[in-house]
Write an enzyme that holds these catalytic residues in place. Structure first.
Site, PDB file in Angstrom:
ATOM      1  CB  CYS A   1      -7.208   1.185   1.508  1.00  9.55           C
ATOM      2  SG  CYS A   1      -5.759  -0.126   1.137  1.00  9.55           S
TER       3      CYS A   1
ATOM      4  CB  CYS B   1      -4.815  -3.749   3.748  1.00  3.82           C
ATOM      5  SG  CYS B   1      -3.526  -2.371   3.070  1.00  3.82           S
ATOM      6  CB  SER B   2      -7.277  -1.042   6.656  1.00  5.26           C
ATOM      7  OG  SER B   2      -6.059  -1.291   7.064  1.00  5.26           O
ATOM      8  CB  CYS B   3      -3.711   2.554   2.991  1.00  2.00           C
ATOM      9  SG  CYS B   3      -2.785   1.011   2.896  1.00  2.00           S
TER      10      CYS B   3
HETATM   11 FE    FE Z   1      -4.114  -0.482   2.707  1.00  2.00          FE
END
Ligand code: FE
Length: 215
Positions: free
Chosen positions: A115, A118-120
């Site tokens: 991602c 961000c951190s999906c």
């Molecule tokens: Fe994300």
């Protein structure tokens, strides 16, 4: 579970019962307090959600899905066509979000997931994301130099294997279907699942070889 118990789940093994909260922990606690006071959230429900992701959901869920795909061509076809639908249709796998996409690694095509924003991450099938997945170096470098990132993870692919990097979003999450290792004919799904590592489902690793696990 009391709120202080949560502090024991962090990476720092801080047993000082709240006196050394990190800034993020302190902010989360403040936010939870305000939302609870205003009646927006129920702390007991929050605890249940945290416990769910810490104990019930993890890479073992994804590993079972991959093992089923290796063992059952019809399930594999359904998974690649519509992963969310295929997973939800089989109640042994539990719940999964609406937009899970499975991508298949082959001799000529390798897939990696990131991602960049961000951190999906596909929490439903892989549990909590590893720290490196959320790190800026991984997020930026995997796009520019996927082969270099793979080398850092100890993975070398044949020169002829193309690499595609999939950028997750809040809506769409990806699950890599790693290649089934040779020498696993006749293995049960349970035996196969033991070969499926978390990293192999993100694309930063490969499935384990038969000699790397106990049968
Ligand atoms: Fe994300």
């Amino acid at each position: 579970m009391s709120h202080d118990d949560h502090d024991h789940h962090d990476d720092h093994h801080d047993h000082d019962h709240g006196s050394h909260l990190s800034e993020v922990q302190a902010r989360v606690r403040a936010l939870e307090s305000v939302l609870t006071e205003k009646g927006y959230v129920d702390p007991a429900v929050l605890d249940q959600i945290v416990e769910h992701f810490e104990t019930k959901v993890g890479p073992h869920v994804g590993a079972k899905i991959v093992a089923r795909a290796w063992a059952d061509p019809a399930f594999k076809a359904a998974l690649l066509a519509d992963a969310s639908h295929a997973v939800v249709a089989d109640e042994t796998f539990g719940r999964v979000g609406d937009h899970l996409v499975a991508v298949e690694n082959t001799e000529t095509q390798h897939h990696m997931v990131v991602c960049t924003l961000c951190s999906c991450y596909p929490w439903d099938v892989l549990g909590l994301p590893p720290v490196w997945y959320k790190s800026a170096p991984y997020r930026s470098r995997v796009v520019m130099d996927p082969r270099g990132v793979l080398a850092d993870f100890g993975v070398t692919l044949p020169a002829g294997t193309a690499i595609r990097v999939w950028d997750s979003t809040a809506e769409t999450r990806y699950l890599v279907l790693p290649q089934r290792p040779a020498g696993t004919d006749g293995w049960s799904e349970e035996q196969l699942a033991a070969l499926v590592t978390r990293n192999s489902m993100i694309g930063t690793g490969l499935a384990l070889q038969p000699g790397e696990v106990e049968r």
